[in-house]
Motif scaffolding. Structure first.
Motif, PDB file in Angstrom:
ATOM      1  N   LEU A  81      -1.304  -3.224  -3.409  1.00 21.66           N
ATOM      2  CA  LEU A  81      -2.302  -2.197  -3.890  1.00 21.66           C
ATOM      3  C   LEU A  81      -3.355  -2.520  -3.253  1.00 21.66           C
ATOM      4  O   LEU A  81      -4.074  -1.374  -2.552  1.00 21.66           O
ATOM      5  N   PHE A  82      -3.867  -3.606  -3.221  1.00 23.39           N
ATOM      6  CA  PHE A  82      -5.479  -3.805  -2.649  1.00 23.39           C
ATOM      7  C   PHE A  82      -5.100  -3.712  -1.069  1.00 23.39           C
ATOM      8  O   PHE A  82      -6.136  -3.078  -0.347  1.00 23.39           O
ATOM      9  N   VAL A  83      -3.818  -4.299  -0.441  1.00 21.36           N
ATOM     10  CA  VAL A  83      -3.916  -4.098   0.813  1.00 21.36           C
ATOM     11  C   VAL A  83      -3.662  -2.767   1.425  1.00 21.36           C
ATOM     12  O   VAL A  83      -4.296  -2.237   2.391  1.00 21.36           O
ATOM     13  N   LEU A  84      -2.994  -1.797   0.436  1.00 21.03           N
ATOM     14  CA  LEU A  84      -2.865  -0.378   0.801  1.00 21.03           C
ATOM     15  C   LEU A  84      -4.216   0.205   0.796  1.00 21.03           C
ATOM     16  O   LEU A  84      -4.407   1.113   1.441  1.00 21.03           O
ATOM     17  N   VAL A  85      -5.188  -0.193  -0.174  1.00 16.35           N
ATOM     18  CA  VAL A  85      -6.403   0.356  -0.215  1.00 16.35           C
ATOM     19  C   VAL A  85      -7.517   0.094   0.900  1.00 16.35           C
ATOM     20  O   VAL A  85      -8.096   1.041   1.551  1.00 16.35           O
ATOM     21  N   CYS A  86      -7.162  -0.926   1.299  1.00 12.19           N
ATOM     22  CA  CYS A  86      -7.749  -1.344   2.893  1.00 12.19           C
ATOM     23  C   CYS A  86      -7.236  -0.761   3.736  1.00 12.19           C
ATOM     24  O   CYS A  86      -8.026  -0.424   4.754  1.00 12.19           O
ATOM     25  N   GLU A  87      -5.909  -0.237   3.901  1.00 12.91           N
ATOM     26  CA  GLU A  87      -5.247   0.381   4.849  1.00 12.91           C
ATOM     27  C   GLU A  87      -5.530   1.864   4.980  1.00 12.91           C
ATOM     28  O   GLU A  87      -6.314   2.462   5.804  1.00 12.91           O
TER      29      GLU A  87
END
Length: 1627
Positions: A81-87
């Motif tokens: 979820l954190f990486v997707l927010v960054c994406e």
């Protein structure tokens, strides 16, 4: 700009000539497919459901997490979820660089974010429903996502996209995450064997989830619920509807129960014992045991703490980047347009494009202020989550350790050598300290343990960052904090010393207060209340002096915590601006400010942690010494391990069979936990001997032999008596056979009883072997033992007697009758269900002794040891107990009895006699053996028997000790019954009110703050101090805001100041000067505020205690009759302690945290007014959070407090009754009870800790949202806002995050503490006696009353205006010097008349005129100081004899000696050291009851009043003392008017006038001889009943037949008897 999926920049956007996969937009579109697939498949299942197809095993909680890799899956999902927010953020930033909107840059990431959330929700529902087949959808999703992301990564590599581009890094991480989740899914398939396997693996829910009583779900819920304590919502919300109790919170899970943790710690401890094989080896260490048992959770907590501390620095760093970026942006905006155009063109040429879209670098991404704001928010969320997780794990570990240590201590207590206790090597006080203090010190050490190594890292990191920001100047500020840290430690040490001193004075004050309350009736009657009140005030002043020191050190500690950061920042900035030509920027200034705020906490907390570490080292040493102290010997008959089966444990209601290690059989664990049992060695010589000692020598462990050359036998099924002089070793002999003494030499044999009732006739030869017997039927290993000193449990009478055995009504009734307990039980308010012991009704020594004997009689054991059971009993009861209890109940049942006694008249009943002298056996045998072989000893016994028979005859002439005890108990019950009746009425009213109230009203009452009590407390401190407190608080926080505001102005001023260097320097000096002034004022206000709070608290405590004491002293006597003494004492002890020491710091913390949050919100609103739009939702959320938490926290705190006392009492009563418990072989039952009490206390504390974490997580998250909103609002206003003010707002927003939870916690604590103020306030509203009179004291003659003439005119008296009259229209005339007797049945109003003379009751009609003056017109003090009275219960106070006779110090020594001589006490007092100055112990316990009554007589004589009233003054004394008293009254008070309230009708036969009362009416009046001549008079019937009751024998006849024949007291005990009904009718 019109949005489009692939953008409209060029025609290449939709070109697929080079292949579909070479078009970036189509690759991104391909990545949408897995997400759409998952949503399409899972949403129908989630919303429609799949029915109840779950496991066939019924579980109570929907929290069964059983798939492998569960926690790892949740962690990977959170990272995903954190990486997707960054994406998403990277795609949006990239999209802003394009000419047109490119939705494909962030749309797939948004769908992926939704799909990731859906996947975890879907997984959670499948797992808790145990339907693994539906996980196939997730497996397909992870495969598709992994493939599409891999394709995207490969294409990036083909087009030359590398690690320098952030999107490539994000894609690489997503490939790894989707691949890992796919691997986890494969692992689940293999482990559970579903989909591709024919036989799926069956799993069983854990035992805890099958137990309906386990409601503490933290170990079982998923990771998200663990982190947010979501599972606590149900409990906290339900607290509004009904209070939380032990039933609501249920039982502890297996892993946190005391027994589980005891086994874990014991295993580590025993392992060290095994390794220490040789004497020189290092002894077992508690520290190493703790490390081995709890090293993993401590490491986990420390890891969480490290992560939280490191993430804590993200806030200041993000502020630095945001402020610095906005500062540079503002500078660039002031440049000319041409320059902007040129830079823009250059920038366009520098764009890095791949596949026709822009790729952002990591540096460029982190320079975006919106990204930084989101990162700041996420960092705060993670930091607070890890911090609360660290707190919880540390607290849970500490609680587990405490439970294990308590079990170890208790196990050791049950194995303690009796010599340790008797020789004082281990005292009850030491055991209580170990339980209440030392275990808590070690628990608190574990709470703070992660700080011990996390804080140095935090300090080093903070100093490094400050040095990076400010250079060497940062070291100046850090050194200021570091140098003042030892001062804080010194203050904390002094604070502890002041606390100890305060405790000592508080104990002395409570002792004095207790004496006043116990003797309040006497003090009021003698008008001495103000004298004793002054003594309490004197001690209170000493206590307040100590409290001033306590308050001063508390103020200094608070002051230093607030002032040192200001001083450190001031020193740093001054040095920085002086040494550097470079100006102080806003980014550096406010980042440094945040870093200093972070740095101060660990530096000061480090001193506290070190202090607790030192205390823990001391506690560990004490615990080590206790655990290595001597134990009972395991040789001979005290060896081996208990073979305790499961069925035995199931008898006890408290046993939870789930409370053990699931990997080990239950029986084995219990065997490991239980106490070694005696190994009884059977005698090989005889079959009819229960105990045999051969050539035994025994010692108490002091090196001296107490018993020597002991060779005895106790015949089976017979009565053995052990006799001898006091101190010859009779009790020691019993204990020696029980294995309590150290065997120096010889052997002790115990025979084996028949296995069961079926083969009782079978005899077994005794063998000198050492097995553990398995006995059914009567428990041979148990000896029913009654110690010489009575020992009672803090429980009901019935449970004290049954003592864990099944209740058999017929047997119970027989035991009660044999011990003559029924009349005593009938006096108790709840019969045999009344609690006795320390926390219950205070019984006399004889009553306690009979309950202990009843316990021994009730037990179904074959052997009974009675150690001097007649010592506290009178002749009548001793005879009854001997006949009915021992000879009839025990001996007829063929039980083996060993009786230690001094009552030699019972020797004729003995089957076997053991005579002792000086620790040796003189002779053993039958009485005939002694008569034939030891004539001298036999003759000596005959002489003593005759003397005891004479004592019996003397005692039968007067009232027995038992009757006096029962009268004392009856009087004690009067006030309790009255109070209980009032409470019952109140409860009925409350129930009616509750029925009428609806749910909303109940919720409103439970959530309502006690504002009235709060206002009462504040006003008790004085309006001036209250005004000063409010003003100083407002000024302090205003100055604090002004300091930061001025810093914002200072750092923003350089943007407009472009003048010369000289002018700039002057300008900077101007800001520095005012900044220094504001900081100095702020430091001064910090000191003033902290002192003001403590000063006001001290003043409030002083005033509340003084008002309370005055109200209690002046209260009418009716108040003390209806209010339990313990309840009044609690107001002066626990409640006063809360008001003295707890409320002021809580109030200071509440006001400080509240003002900090309010000022921070005000700053944010000032900097960004748009924040006001978001404020309302935050306020609503905060309101509901605090509303629900306060109610639940209050209930849980009360539960925690209420479960501590029973646990401590259980340890105390076990240590006191250790010998009895071991004799009965009830160690297992008492251990189980200890485990239950420990678990009850631990579950309450765990829930309280979880509730605190629930609150802090929510307030921390709320604070994080406030920071995010403030940051975004500041960024939006950045064009019109100087960068310094952005830093100003963000720094204060971080303050909200830190202090918001403390507002609620302090509010909840204050609400609980205000309960003490409410209780005190309830006593301040009681009505006082009217001490004023209509006649001025100066108008009353000094020698009044001189004659002693009394006129009673139409007198009507009642105890309270709401009650019925107790005296009705009484008319009488008493001439001067006349001797008057007042008699009547119980409740006729005799004592009420005596109280009316002193106006202790309400005279609402009529009057009493003494020597011509109406007493109702006199001031109370004048009236009571001129009359004398001798009460039924003699009262003496601690102090000198002089003080007890003349507290006012008005009489000479000659006068006092004369009074003592008249009371026949002069010779006795002269023999005491100090004479008149000899000390009287509390309650006069160093004098007999008769001597105390004679002191009361001397006290009355000292007053020299012409009127003396004797209120049943002879009821509690023996006949000899009564004759002395009557003689003295007739001689010393010959010229005085004496009014005697008759206890025995014979005592008024010689009076001049007799007044007979019946139901409050004067029915007869005249001389005794005249009244006796009237056969039908009431006086004659009273005299007749008394004559019968004092007879030795009563025969009840009817028509020539004898119906009843016994002693009067025995006949009265049978309520249905003819004699009892006759007496009741006549009385």
């Amino acid at each position: 700009m019109a949005p489009s999926f692939c953008g409209n920049d060029t025609a290449e956007a939709y070109n697929v000539d080079r292949g579909v996969l070479n078009n970036g937009c189509f690759v991104d579109a391909l990545n949408l497919v897995p997400h759409v697939f998952l949503l399409f498949i899972t949403f129908p299942i989630l919303f429609i459901g799949w029915g109840s197809q779950s496991s066939k095993v019924q579980i109570h909680h929907n929290t069964w997490l059983h798939f492998p890799g569960h926690s790892f899956r949740w962690i990977l999902t959170f990272i995903l979820l954190f990486v997707l927010v960054c994406e998403i953020a990277e795609g949006m930033v990239s999209d802003r660089k394009m000419d047109t909107r490119h939705l494909h840059l962030f749309m797939p990431a948004i769908m992926g974010f939704i799909a990731a959330i859906t996947s975890i929700v879907y997984y959670h529902n499948i797992e808790t429903s145990n339907f693994p087949k539906l996980l196939l959808a997730l497996f397909i999703y992870w495969v598709l996502a992994f493939i599409t992301k891999t394709i995207k990564l490969v294409k990036y590599c083909d087009h030359g996209v590398g690690m320098s581009q952030l999107r490539f890094c994000i894609t690489l991480m997503l490939v790894f995450l989707y691949g890992s989740l796919m691997a986890i899914e494969i692992n689940v398939i293999i482990f559970r064997k579903y989909v591709f396997f024919a036989n799926p693996k069956k799993v069983k829910p854990p035992e805890d989830l099958q137990d309906l009583g386990v409601r503490f779900l933290q170990p079982f819920v998923n990771l998200l619920s663990k982190a947010t304590y979501w599972w606590m919502n149900t409990l906290i919300i339900s607290a509004h509807r009904r209070p939380i109790d032990l039933k609501t919170i249920g039982k502890l899970p297996i892993a946190t129960r005391a027994l589980t943790n005891y086994m874990r710690l014991k295993e580590a401890y025993e392992e060290q014992k095994k390794n220490a094989r040789f004497p020189g080896d290092r002894p077992p260490s508690i520290w190493r045991s703790m490390y081995r048992a709890y090293g993993r959770p401590i490491f986990l907590s420390s890891t969480f703490r490290y992560l939280a501390d490191l993430l804590g620095f993200a806030g200041p760093l993000c502020i630095f980047k945001i402020v610095d970026h906005l500062n540079r942006t503002n500078k660039s905006s002031s440049s000319v347009n041409e320059t902007n155009t040129m830079m823009e063109n250059t920038y366009q040429t520098d764009k890095v494009k791949f596949m026709n879209v822009y790729f952002v670098s990591s540096k460029e991404f982190l320079d975006n202020v919106h990204v930084l704001a989101v990162l700041l928010f996420l960092a705060l969320i993670l930091q607070r989550t890890f911090l609360q997780a660290s707190y919880y794990v540390a607290i849970e570990t500490g609680i587990n350790l405490r439970g294990a240590l308590l079990a170890m201590i208790y196990n050791k207590i049950l194995r303690l050598s009796a010599s340790n206790m008797s020789m004082g090597e281990v005292t009850l006080g030491q055991i209580n300290n170990l339980v209440a203090i030392e275990t808590n010190q070690l628990m608190w050490f574990l709470f703070l343990c992660p700080n011990l190594w996390a804080m140095p890292v935090q300090i080093i990191m903070g100093v490094i960052l400050l040095y990076h920001m400010l250079g060497t100047s940062a070291l100046i500020g850090a050194s200021v904090i570091a140098l003042l840290a030892p001062l804080q430690y010194f203050i904390a040490t002094k604070f502890t010393d002041a606390q100890k001193s305060t405790l000592d004075y508080s104990t002395e004050r409570l002792k004095n207060t207790n004496e006043i309350l116990k003797g309040i009736k006497l003090l009021k009657l003698y008008a001495w209340e103000h004298i004793f009140c002054d003594n309490v005030d004197k001690t209170r002043m000493q206590e307040l002096t100590s409290l001033k020191s306590f308050a001063l050190y508390t103020s200094l500690s608070i002051f230093m915590n607030a002032a040192i950061p200001i001083a450190a920042v001031l020193a740093t900035f001054m040095v920085y601006t002086h040494n550097n030509e470079k100006e102080l920027s806003a980014a550096v200034a406010f980042t440094s400010l945040s870093l200093f705020n972070i740095l101060v906490t660990p530096l000061f907390l480090l001193s506290t942690v070190i202090r607790f570490t030192v205390k823990a080292l001391v506690s560990q040493q004490k615990l080590k010494e206790f655990l290595t102290s001597d134990e009972i010997s395991d040789d001979g008959f005290r060896g081996g391990e208990t073979s305790l089966n499961l069925e035995t444990c199931k008898k006890h209601s408290g046993v939870h069979t789930k409370a053990f290690n699931r990997r080990q059989p239950l029986k084995d664990q219990l065997e490991g936990f239980e106490q070694p049992l005696r190994r009884f060695i059977r005698s090989r010589e005889t079959e009819d001997v229960t105990v045999k000692v051969t050539n035994g020598s025994f010692s108490w462990g002091s090196g001296m032999v107490t018993l020597s050359n002991i060779s005895i036998r106790v015949p089976t099924g017979q009565l053995t008596m052990i006799v001898g002089q006091v101190g010859c070793g009779k009790s020691s002999l019993l204990l020696a056979t029980l294995g309590e003494m150290l065997k120096v030499s010889g052997k002790v044999y115990w025979s084996k009883e028949p296995v069961n009732e079926m083969n009782q006739d079978t005899t077994l030869s005794a063998h000198e072997i050492d097995p553990v017997f398995e006995v059914t039927g009567r428990n041979r290993n148990s000896v029913a033992y009654s110690a010489q000193k009575p020992w009672l449990l803090n429980t009901t009478v019935e449970e004290n007697i049954t003592f864990g055995s099944p209740f058999i009504k017929q047997r119970y009734k027989a035991v009660i009758d044999a011990c003559s307990l029924q009349p005593d039980i009938d006096l108790l308010p709840f019969g045999d269900q009344t609690e006795i012991g320390e926390r219950g009704i205070n019984l006399s020594g004889g009553q306690k002794q009979r309950i202990c004997v009843a316990r021994a009689l009730y037990q179904n054991t074959s052997t009974v040891f009675l150690d001097d059971p007649f010592s506290a009993l009178d002749i009548h009861l001793s005879d009854h107990l001997m006949q009915e209890g021992i000879l009839k109940f025990l001996r007829e049942d063929k039980r083996t009895i060993a009786l230690v006694t001094h009552k030699l008249q019972y020797l004729t009943h003995a089957d076997w006699i053991i005579a002792m002298k000086d620790g040796t056996i003189i002779r053993e045998g039958t009485l005939k053996d002694f008569q034939n072989h030891d004539v001298e000893l036999y003759e000596q016994w005959k002489t003593l028997m005759n003397r005891q028979d004479q004592e019996f005859e003397k005692e039968t002439e007067g009232e027995s000790q038992t009757i006096l005890e029962r009268k004392t108990l009856r009087r004690a019950m009067y006030s309790r019954e009255a109070k209980a009746q009032m409470d019952d009425e109140d409860e009925e009213e409350d129930e009616e009110d509750d029925d009428e109230d609806n749910m909303s009203t109940v919720m409103r009452l439970r959530t309502k703050m006690p504002w009235r009590a709060f206002w009462r407390y504040l006003t008790s401190g004085g309006f001036l101090l209250l005004f000063l407190l409010i003003i100083s608080k407002l000024l302090k926080h205003s100055v604090m805001v002004a300091i930061d505001y001025w810093l914002a102005e200072w750092t923003s001023s350089k943007q407009t100041n472009e003048s010369s260097t000289m002018t700039n320097k002057v300008h900077q000096n101007y800001y520095k000067m005012w900044y220094s002034i504001l900081c100095s004022v702020g430091i001064i206000l910090c000191l003033i505020t902290s002192l003001t709070v403590e000063w006001m608290g001290l003043t409030a405590a002083k005033n509340l205690h003084r008002n309370l004491l005055n109200k209690i002293i002046l209260a009418p006597v009716r108040f003390f009759d209806s209010t339990p003494l313990g309840q009044i004492l609690n107001r002066f002890s626990a409640d006063t302690n809360i008001i003295d020491q707890h409320i002021p710091p809580t109030l200071e913390s509440l006001t400080r945290s509240t003002f900090l949050c309010l000022s921070a919100i005000g700053v944010i609103l000032y900097v960004t007014p748009i924040f006001f739009m978001a404020l309302l939702p935050f306020v609503v959320a905060f309101y509901f959070i605090q509303k629900y938490f306060r109610v639940a926290s209050k209930d849980l705190q009360e539960l925690d407090d209420s479960t501590q006392l029973p646990l401590l009492c259980h340890f105390s009563e076990t240590a006191e009754g250790l010998t009895t418990i071991r004799a009965f072989r009830h160690e297992a039952r008492f251990k189980q009870r200890m485990l239950e009490l420990t678990d009850a206390n631990n579950i309450a504390y765990l829930f309280l800790s979880a509730a605190n974490r629930w609150l802090e997580v929510r307030t921390d998250y709320l604070g994080a949202f406030i920071v995010l909103t403030a940051a975004l609002a500041s960024i939006s206003y950045s064009n019109d806002l100087p960068s310094g003010f952005v830093g100003f707002g963000l720094t204060h927003a971080l303050t909200v995050c830190n202090y918001l939870n403390w507002v609620v916690r302090n509010l909840a604590d204050l609400e609980v503490q205000m309960g003490a103020v409410k209780k005190v306030n309830s006593f301040l509203n009681i009505e006082s006696e009217n001490y004023e009179g209509t006649i001025d004291p100066s108008q009353v003659p000094e020698d009044w009353p001189q004659q002693g003439e009394i006129k009673i005119q139409d007198l009507c008296v009642r105890y309270d205006p709401t009650l019925k009259p107790v005296l009705k229209h009484v008319k009488a005339y008493i001439t001067p010097g006349q001797k008057v007797g007042i008699c009547g049945r119980t409740g006729s109003g005799k004592s009420s008349l005596s109280l009316a003379f002193f106006r202790m009751v309400d005279i609402f009609e009529g009057k009493i005129i003494i020597d011509g003056i109406d007493i109702c017109k006199l001031p109370l003090h004048t009236l009571r100081s001129r009359l004398s009275i001798i009460l039924q219960d003699p009262v003496l106070f601690s102090g000198s004899i002089r003080f007890n006779l003349d507290p006012e110090c008005k009489c000479t020594d000659d006068r006092l000696w004369e009074a003592l001589e008249i009371a026949q006490l002069k010779n006795m007092v002269k023999s005491l050291p100090g004479g008149l100055n000899a000390m009287v112990t509390e309650g006069g316990e160093n004098f007999s009851v008769g001597q105390r009554q004679l002191f009361s007589l001397a006290r009355a004589f000292v007053r020299k009043s012409s009127i003396l009233i004797m209120d049943e003054a002879t009821a509690s004394i023996d006949m000899a003392t009564e004759s002395i008293l009557q003689k003295v009254v007739m001689t010393a008070f010959a010229n005085c008017t004496v009014v005697t309230i008759a206890h025995r009708e014979t005592s008024v036969l010689d009076t001049d006038l007799v007044l007979v009362f019946c139901e409050g009416i004067l029915v007869e009046c005249g001389a005794s001889s005249k009244l006796l001549s009237q056969e039908e008079s009431t006086f004659v019937s009273l005299h007749r009943v008394h004559t019968i009751l004092t007879a030795d024998l009563v025969i009840v006849m009817k028509r020539g037949n004898i119906l009843e024949y016994d002693k009067p007291e025995s006949l009265l005990a049978h309520e249905g008897g003819i004699f009892a009904s006759f007496v009741k009718a006549d009385m």
